[in-house]
Motif scaffolding. Structure first.
Motif, PDB file in Angstrom:
ATOM      1  N   THR A 157       0.820  -1.212   0.000  1.00 50.74           N
ATOM      2  CA  THR A 157       0.000   0.000   0.000  1.00 50.74           C
ATOM      3  C   THR A 157       0.852   1.260   0.000  1.00 50.74           C
ATOM      4  O   THR A 157       0.624   2.195  -0.782  1.00 50.74           O
ATOM      5  CB  THR A 157      -0.920   0.002   1.238  1.00 50.74           C
ATOM      6  OG1 THR A 157      -1.766  -1.147   1.195  1.00 50.74           O
ATOM      7  CG2 THR A 157      -1.785   1.254   1.275  1.00 50.74           C
ATOM      8  N   ALA A 160       2.736   1.847  -3.279  1.00 53.86           N
ATOM      9  CA  ALA A 160       1.811   2.341  -4.307  1.00 53.86           C
ATOM     10  C   ALA A 160       1.500   3.816  -4.103  1.00 53.86           C
ATOM     11  O   ALA A 160       1.456   4.600  -5.058  1.00 53.86           O
ATOM     12  CB  ALA A 160       0.531   1.512  -4.292  1.00 53.86           C
ATOM     13  N   GLU A 165       0.704   4.829  -7.816  1.00 51.63           N
ATOM     14  CA  GLU A 165       0.105   3.676  -8.478  1.00 51.63           C
ATOM     15  C   GLU A 165      -1.280   3.412  -7.871  1.00 51.63           C
ATOM     16  O   GLU A 165      -1.395   3.219  -6.666  1.00 51.63           O
ATOM     17  CB  GLU A 165       0.997   2.446  -8.307  1.00 51.63           C
ATOM     18  CG  GLU A 165       0.362   1.123  -8.692  1.00 51.63           C
ATOM     19  CD  GLU A 165      -0.110   1.072 -10.136  1.00 51.63           C
ATOM     20  OE1 GLU A 165      -1.281   0.719 -10.350  1.00 51.63           O
ATOM     21  OE2 GLU A 165       0.695   1.386 -11.036  1.00 51.63           O
ATOM     22  N   PRO A 166      -2.345   3.407  -8.682  1.00 58.65           N
ATOM     23  CA  PRO A 166      -3.700   3.244  -8.139  1.00 58.65           C
ATOM     24  C   PRO A 166      -4.042   1.829  -7.684  1.00 58.65           C
ATOM     25  O   PRO A 166      -5.064   1.626  -7.029  1.00 58.65           O
ATOM     26  CB  PRO A 166      -4.601   3.680  -9.297  1.00 58.65           C
ATOM     27  CG  PRO A 166      -3.792   3.398 -10.524  1.00 58.65           C
ATOM     28  CD  PRO A 166      -2.367   3.667 -10.131  1.00 58.65           C
ATOM     29  N   GLN A 167      -3.204   0.838  -8.028  1.00 61.70           N
ATOM     30  CA  GLN A 167      -3.494  -0.556  -7.688  1.00 61.70           C
ATOM     31  C   GLN A 167      -2.413  -1.110  -6.755  1.00 61.70           C
ATOM     32  O   GLN A 167      -1.425  -1.704  -7.208  1.00 61.70           O
ATOM     33  CB  GLN A 167      -3.573  -1.405  -8.966  1.00 61.70           C
ATOM     34  CG  GLN A 167      -4.682  -1.011  -9.922  1.00 61.70           C
ATOM     35  CD  GLN A 167      -6.055  -1.266  -9.334  1.00 61.70           C
ATOM     36  OE1 GLN A 167      -6.232  -2.119  -8.460  1.00 61.70           O
ATOM     37  NE2 GLN A 167      -7.054  -0.520  -9.803  1.00 61.70           N
ATOM     38  N   GLN A 169      -2.267  -3.720  -4.962  1.00 61.49           N
ATOM     39  CA  GLN A 169      -2.058  -5.165  -5.028  1.00 61.49           C
ATOM     40  C   GLN A 169      -1.156  -5.576  -6.182  1.00 61.49           C
ATOM     41  O   GLN A 169      -0.765  -6.741  -6.278  1.00 61.49           O
ATOM     42  CB  GLN A 169      -3.404  -5.880  -5.103  1.00 61.49           C
ATOM     43  CG  GLN A 169      -4.228  -5.746  -3.831  1.00 61.49           C
ATOM     44  CD  GLN A 169      -5.537  -6.497  -3.893  1.00 61.49           C
ATOM     45  OE1 GLN A 169      -5.884  -7.109  -4.891  1.00 61.49           O
ATOM     46  NE2 GLN A 169      -6.295  -6.463  -2.808  1.00 61.49           N
ATOM     47  N   LYS A 170      -0.822  -4.610  -7.021  1.00 59.41           N
ATOM     48  CA  LYS A 170       0.122  -4.875  -8.114  1.00 59.41           C
ATOM     49  C   LYS A 170       1.498  -5.239  -7.565  1.00 59.41           C
ATOM     50  O   LYS A 170       2.241  -5.991  -8.182  1.00 59.41           O
ATOM     51  CB  LYS A 170       0.219  -3.626  -8.997  1.00 59.41           C
ATOM     52  CG  LYS A 170       1.350  -3.614 -10.008  1.00 59.41           C
ATOM     53  CD  LYS A 170       1.393  -2.296 -10.759  1.00 59.41           C
ATOM     54  CE  LYS A 170       2.592  -2.209 -11.697  1.00 59.41           C
ATOM     55  NZ  LYS A 170       2.646  -0.906 -12.406  1.00 59.41           N
TER      56      LYS A 170
END
Length: 325
Positions: A157, A160, A165-167, A169-170
């Motif tokens: 988290t 990101a 970065e909006p995701q 979990q990437k």
């Protein structure tokens, strides 16, 4: 049929965790136990249109025994939470006894169940759980874990957020060590995909991962600690265990565990000089099947690792000494 027992179900972690478990298609029966409110929470949850059957128990009339009877997996978030100015060590006197008593129940009622410890300080409470199970000759190192998933979630988290970065979990950022302060070590050098952080970003994110709990305690002004995010983390870890038990392959999660009892763990423990440590672990139908090596660290991470190990040694010793009383 899979039965999950949640001990401490009326607490600020237990209540949202019970809701999440009720929604899981992997849970057929959910058993709730606490000093208060557990039967009411069970009735409340049974109004939700998911198949899991929920029951609730209080201490009287052998409630703990009834809650644990037939359990395949036991999750324990029971105990007091941190307040402003309170360290995890401050929690020890109360929560150590809670873990010993509840795990004694597990040892006598459902000794073959998975045991997941959320109660802080995990660095010390997991060794208490292990020593308690050993006293009853039912300790299975492949099934007893300290839940450190929140540290992994925070690392993803916060990276990101720093990178826009909006995701979240990437990102998969391994987090090893323990579950408090400087014992927590996010390994950004091993992130998948790779991340380019400045030294300032690396230092700031590392600190937030290590002391994110303090951030929440302060923001709640004494009304609680990391509860809903911890419930989510606990649910994620339970889900991974149940997926592995159901036969899914390739299940890997970080967790704090007794390393010498797991394939690959004895070597890691010998190298580190401490038997309890969080690493990436591969799971199968019978529990942990492999402790994954920590791999090559950056100079910064090596320095932080030495600090984590030294602090962990004291935490583990404290738990073991309590168990010997």
């Amino acid at each position: 049929m899979t039965k999950v027992a949640l001990l401490g179900a009326a607490g600020q972690i237990g209540t949202p965790l019970s809701l999440l478990l009720k929604t899981s298609p992997l849970v057929d029966e959910l058993s709730l136990y606490d000093l208060v409110h557990a039967p009411g929470i069970a009735i409340d949850l049974n109004h939700i249109d998911t198949p899991a059957k929920v029951s609730g128990f209080l201490p009287e009339n052998d409630g703990l025994k009834k809650a644990l009877n037939g359990a395949d997996l036991v999750v324990i978030p029971a105990g007091i939470a941190r307040k402003p100015g309170m360290t995890r060590d401050d929690l020890f006197k109360t929560n150590a006894g809670v873990i010993r008593d509840l795990v004694t129940g597990v040892a006598t009622v459902c000794p073959n169940a998975f045991v997941l410890i959320i109660t802080n300080p995990v660095n010390s409470t997991l060794p208490i759980a292990v020593e308690t199970l050993k006293k009853y000759y039912v300790f299975n190192p492949a099934k007893v874990f300290g839940v450190t998933t929140l540290d992994v979630i925070r690392a993803s988290t916060f990276v990101a957020q720093a990178l826009g970065e909006p995701q979240p979990q990437k990102f998969k950022v391994p987090v090893v060590g323990g579950h408090s302060g400087a014992t927590i070590l996010p390994l950004f050098s091993q992130s998948e995909p790779a991340v380019a952080l400045s030294e300032d970003q690396r230092d700031a994110i590392t600190y937030r991962v290590q002391f994110g709990g303090d951030e929440i305690v302060k923001a709640k002004a004494g009304a609680g600690s990391a509860t809903t995010c911890m419930a989510y983390a606990g649910f994620r870890f339970v889900t991974s265990i149940l997926k592995a038990v159901s036969g899914q392959s390739g299940i890997i999660e970080e967790t704090y565990l007794y390393l010498p009892g797991i394939p690959g763990g004895k070597e890691i423990a010998a190298e580190l000089g401490v038997d309890y440590f969080a690493v990436r672990v591969e799971f199968g139908a019978e529990g942990a099947t492999k402790a994954c090596p920590i791999e090559v660290l950056s100079a910064y991470e090596k320095e932080k690792l030495a600090i984590a190990v030294e602090e962990l040694k004291g935490n583990v010793k404290k738990g073991i000494e309590f168990s010997a009383l």
